[in-house]
Motif scaffolding. Sequence first.
Motif, PDB file in Angstrom:
ATOM      1  N   ASN A  24       6.137   0.707  10.248  1.00 46.61           N
ATOM      2  CA  ASN A  24       6.719   0.221  11.500  1.00 46.61           C
ATOM      3  C   ASN A  24       7.769   1.230  11.948  1.00 46.61           C
ATOM      4  O   ASN A  24       8.715   1.515  11.215  1.00 46.61           O
ATOM      5  N   ILE A  25       7.610   1.788  13.164  1.00 45.56           N
ATOM      6  CA  ILE A  25       8.507   2.867  13.610  1.00 45.56           C
ATOM      7  C   ILE A  25       9.668   2.356  14.461  1.00 45.56           C
ATOM      8  O   ILE A  25      10.225   3.089  15.268  1.00 45.56           O
ATOM      9  N   GLY A  26      10.077   1.124  14.244  1.00 41.42           N
ATOM     10  CA  GLY A  26      11.118   0.531  15.079  1.00 41.42           C
ATOM     11  C   GLY A  26      12.428   1.279  15.092  1.00 41.42           C
ATOM     12  O   GLY A  26      13.117   1.345  16.118  1.00 41.42           O
ATOM     13  N   THR A  27      12.828   1.840  13.939  1.00 39.92           N
ATOM     14  CA  THR A  27      14.100   2.572  13.853  1.00 39.92           C
ATOM     15  C   THR A  27      13.844   3.909  13.149  1.00 39.92           C
ATOM     16  O   THR A  27      14.271   4.116  12.010  1.00 39.92           O
ATOM     17  N   PRO A  28      13.143   4.831  13.808  1.00 35.76           N
ATOM     18  CA  PRO A  28      12.668   6.036  13.126  1.00 35.76           C
ATOM     19  C   PRO A  28      13.781   7.043  12.837  1.00 35.76           C
ATOM     20  O   PRO A  28      14.691   7.247  13.649  1.00 35.76           O
ATOM     21  N   THR A  29      13.707   7.666  11.668  1.00 36.60           N
ATOM     22  CA  THR A  29      14.546   8.805  11.306  1.00 36.60           C
ATOM     23  C   THR A  29      13.633   9.883  10.739  1.00 36.60           C
ATOM     24  O   THR A  29      12.531   9.573  10.268  1.00 36.60           O
ATOM     25  N   PRO A  30      14.048  11.145  10.751  1.00 38.34           N
ATOM     26  CA  PRO A  30      13.178  12.204  10.222  1.00 38.34           C
ATOM     27  C   PRO A  30      12.713  11.962   8.795  1.00 38.34           C
ATOM     28  O   PRO A  30      11.525  12.125   8.492  1.00 38.34           O
ATOM     29  N   ASP A  31      13.614  11.546   7.909  1.00 42.26           N
ATOM     30  CA  ASP A  31      13.225  11.298   6.522  1.00 42.26           C
ATOM     31  C   ASP A  31      12.249  10.130   6.422  1.00 42.26           C
ATOM     32  O   ASP A  31      11.295  10.162   5.632  1.00 42.26           O
ATOM     33  N   GLN A  32      12.487   9.092   7.220  1.00 42.62           N
ATOM     34  CA  GLN A  32      11.604   7.930   7.180  1.00 42.62           C
ATOM     35  C   GLN A  32      10.208   8.294   7.681  1.00 42.62           C
ATOM     36  O   GLN A  32       9.201   7.843   7.124  1.00 42.62           O
ATOM     37  N   ILE A  33      10.144   9.104   8.713  1.00 44.51           N
ATOM     38  CA  ILE A  33       8.837   9.523   9.237  1.00 44.51           C
ATOM     39  C   ILE A  33       8.077  10.335   8.192  1.00 44.51           C
ATOM     40  O   ILE A  33       6.865  10.149   7.993  1.00 44.51           O
ATOM     41  N   ASP A  34       8.778  11.238   7.511  1.00 43.08           N
ATOM     42  CA  ASP A  34       8.139  11.997   6.419  1.00 43.08           C
ATOM     43  C   ASP A  34       7.597  11.049   5.357  1.00 43.08           C
ATOM     44  O   ASP A  34       6.495  11.247   4.819  1.00 43.08           O
ATOM     45  N   ALA A  35       8.375  10.017   5.047  1.00 43.70           N
ATOM     46  CA  ALA A  35       7.963   9.048   4.033  1.00 43.70           C
ATOM     47  C   ALA A  35       6.733   8.274   4.486  1.00 43.70           C
ATOM     48  O   ALA A  35       5.832   7.988   3.688  1.00 43.70           O
ATOM     49  N   MET A  36       6.669   7.924   5.762  1.00 39.99           N
ATOM     50  CA  MET A  36       5.513   7.195   6.299  1.00 39.99           C
ATOM     51  C   MET A  36       4.232   8.003   6.132  1.00 39.99           C
ATOM     52  O   MET A  36       3.200   7.473   5.702  1.00 39.99           O
ATOM     53  N   VAL A  37       4.302   9.284   6.463  1.00 46.91           N
ATOM     54  CA  VAL A  37       3.120  10.133   6.353  1.00 46.91           C
ATOM     55  C   VAL A  37       2.718  10.306   4.891  1.00 46.91           C
ATOM     56  O   VAL A  37       1.536  10.201   4.535  1.00 46.91           O
ATOM     57  N   ALA A  38       3.690  10.538   4.015  1.00 44.00           N
ATOM     58  CA  ALA A  38       3.389  10.723   2.593  1.00 44.00           C
ATOM     59  C   ALA A  38       2.770   9.457   1.996  1.00 44.00           C
ATOM     60  O   ALA A  38       1.765   9.513   1.273  1.00 44.00           O
ATOM     61  N   ALA A  39       3.362   8.306   2.288  1.00 45.20           N
ATOM     62  CA  ALA A  39       2.831   7.051   1.759  1.00 45.20           C
ATOM     63  C   ALA A  39       1.451   6.756   2.336  1.00 45.20           C
ATOM     64  O   ALA A  39       0.556   6.282   1.627  1.00 45.20           O
ATOM     65  N   GLY A  40       1.273   7.030   3.620  1.00 44.46           N
ATOM     66  CA  GLY A  40      -0.017   6.793   4.250  1.00 44.46           C
ATOM     67  C   GLY A  40      -1.125   7.637   3.652  1.00 44.46           C
ATOM     68  O   GLY A  40      -2.243   7.156   3.426  1.00 44.46           O
ATOM     69  N   LYS A  41      -0.835   8.900   3.392  1.00 38.02           N
ATOM     70  CA  LYS A  41      -1.831   9.776   2.773  1.00 38.02           C
ATOM     71  C   LYS A  41      -2.212   9.274   1.383  1.00 38.02           C
ATOM     72  O   LYS A  41      -3.392   9.283   1.003  1.00 38.02           O
ATOM     73  N   LYS A  42      -1.217   8.850   0.619  1.00 35.01           N
ATOM     74  CA  LYS A  42      -1.504   8.335  -0.717  1.00 35.01           C
ATOM     75  C   LYS A  42      -2.341   7.061  -0.634  1.00 35.01           C
ATOM     76  O   LYS A  42      -3.298   6.868  -1.402  1.00 35.01           O
ATOM     77  N   ALA A  43      -1.999   6.174   0.304  1.00 39.28           N
ATOM     78  CA  ALA A  43      -2.783   4.946   0.473  1.00 39.28           C
ATOM     79  C   ALA A  43      -4.231   5.279   0.835  1.00 39.28           C
ATOM     80  O   ALA A  43      -5.166   4.662   0.312  1.00 39.28           O
ATOM     81  N   ASN A  44      -4.428   6.262   1.697  1.00 37.63           N
ATOM     82  CA  ASN A  44      -5.784   6.675   2.060  1.00 37.63           C
ATOM     83  C   ASN A  44      -6.555   7.174   0.853  1.00 37.63           C
ATOM     84  O   ASN A  44      -7.741   6.864   0.674  1.00 37.63           O
ATOM     85  N   GLN A  45      -5.898   7.958   0.002  1.00 39.54           N
ATOM     86  CA  GLN A  45      -6.560   8.490  -1.191  1.00 39.54           C
ATOM     87  C   GLN A  45      -7.077   7.383  -2.093  1.00 39.54           C
ATOM     88  O   GLN A  45      -8.126   7.523  -2.738  1.00 39.54           O
ATOM     89  N   LEU A  46      -6.363   6.257  -2.114  1.00 36.60           N
ATOM     90  CA  LEU A  46      -6.687   5.157  -3.021  1.00 36.60           C
ATOM     91  C   LEU A  46      -7.378   3.996  -2.315  1.00 36.60           C
ATOM     92  O   LEU A  46      -7.567   2.936  -2.915  1.00 36.60           O
ATOM     93  N   ASN A  47      -7.750   4.206  -1.049  1.00 38.93           N
ATOM     94  CA  ASN A  47      -8.442   3.184  -0.265  1.00 38.93           C
ATOM     95  C   ASN A  47      -7.614   1.908  -0.138  1.00 38.93           C
ATOM     96  O   ASN A  47      -8.155   0.790  -0.186  1.00 38.93           O
ATOM     97  N   ILE A  48      -6.321   2.074   0.027  1.00 42.61           N
ATOM     98  CA  ILE A  48      -5.403   0.957   0.247  1.00 42.61           C
ATOM     99  C   ILE A  48      -5.194   0.808   1.750  1.00 42.61           C
ATOM    100  O   ILE A  48      -4.918   1.793   2.435  1.00 42.61           O
ATOM    101  N   PRO A  49      -5.344  -0.388   2.317  1.00 47.61           N
ATOM    102  CA  PRO A  49      -5.239  -0.545   3.769  1.00 47.61           C
ATOM    103  C   PRO A  49      -3.843  -0.227   4.298  1.00 47.61           C
ATOM    104  O   PRO A  49      -2.837  -0.521   3.642  1.00 47.61           O
ATOM    105  N   VAL A  50      -3.815   0.382   5.482  1.00 51.42           N
ATOM    106  CA  VAL A  50      -2.568   0.757   6.150  1.00 51.42           C
ATOM    107  C   VAL A  50      -2.494   0.028   7.488  1.00 51.42           C
ATOM    108  O   VAL A  50      -3.426   0.096   8.290  1.00 51.42           O
ATOM    109  N   VAL A  51      -1.391  -0.665   7.722  1.00 52.50           N
ATOM    110  CA  VAL A  51      -1.123  -1.336   8.995  1.00 52.50           C
ATOM    111  C   VAL A  51      -0.039  -0.538   9.715  1.00 52.50           C
ATOM    112  O   VAL A  51       1.007  -0.240   9.125  1.00 52.50           O
ATOM    113  N   LEU A  52      -0.274  -0.203  10.980  1.00 54.53           N
ATOM    114  CA  LEU A  52       0.674   0.578  11.771  1.00 54.53           C
ATOM    115  C   LEU A  52       1.177  -0.254  12.944  1.00 54.53           C
ATOM    116  O   LEU A  52       0.388  -0.782  13.723  1.00 54.53           O
TER     117      LEU A  52
END
Length: 267
Positions: free
Chosen positions: A61-89
């Motif tokens: 959820n990008i309600g209160t975005p910061t640079p570090d948080q955005i980096d974390a979103m992308v990193a976590a999302g990529k890992k979830a994709n690798q493991l076939n874990i659903p991602v809600v945006l």
Amino acid sequence: MIGQLLEKVRHEKPLIHHITNQVTINDCANATLCIGALPVMTHAVDEVEEMAAASSALVINIGTPTPDQIDAMVAAGKKANQLNIPVVLDPVGLGATKLRNDTIKRILDNVHVSVIKGNAGEISILAGQGGTVKGVESIGQYDNIEASCHDAAKIYDCTVVVTGSVDIIADSNCILMVKNGDAMMGRVVGTGCMAASMLGCFAAVESDHVQSSAAAMACFSIAGQLAAKRDDVKGPGTFKAALMDELCGLSAASVEQYLNIEEVVMI
């Protein structure tokens, strides 16, 4: 099916990893726990991949975005994709600022999302139809939002949910309308964010994300409907507490009793 999915969430107690809005983080955690899942709310880039890997769904959820948080979103999302874990945006405030527009583009360029949830303005923008967002609120009239929801689902190869007085759910094959809920839900900050949490809870236990999204929105909206009817609800403050109580006490029988869902036939 929807009542069964509610029971499945409560039986499996999936861990739902949130990288979310700092304004509503406590509300999202409580709503997740009340429906029967387990919330974890962490955005430190040094641990998000590990936490995503341990979870059954990821909510971004990008309600209160910061640079570090955005980096974390992308990193976590990529890992979830690798493991076939659903991602809600939840593209909160898309269209309001360049940062939010760039953030959503970066996430969608790097992460395949299972479900996108937004208001009419946000989803219309994603569908390429344009829209107006003031702060984080959708402004204006969207007479063809069902088609925009369907178009966005085809563009991003996912399920798309538009929240409003009627919730719309679409993938490339079908469109559903959930007609439960109460106007009081729009008077409480955070119900949109909580809806994204619900979508994560149900996506964690059902791989058909039209079905999981319909169940999530129906359960959340019915809980709101029941909360608004309570004698002790006098306004937004008491409604918010009652909403949590109704989420916690919601039964499959109540869901089946109050469910109001229709399929839209596209012409």
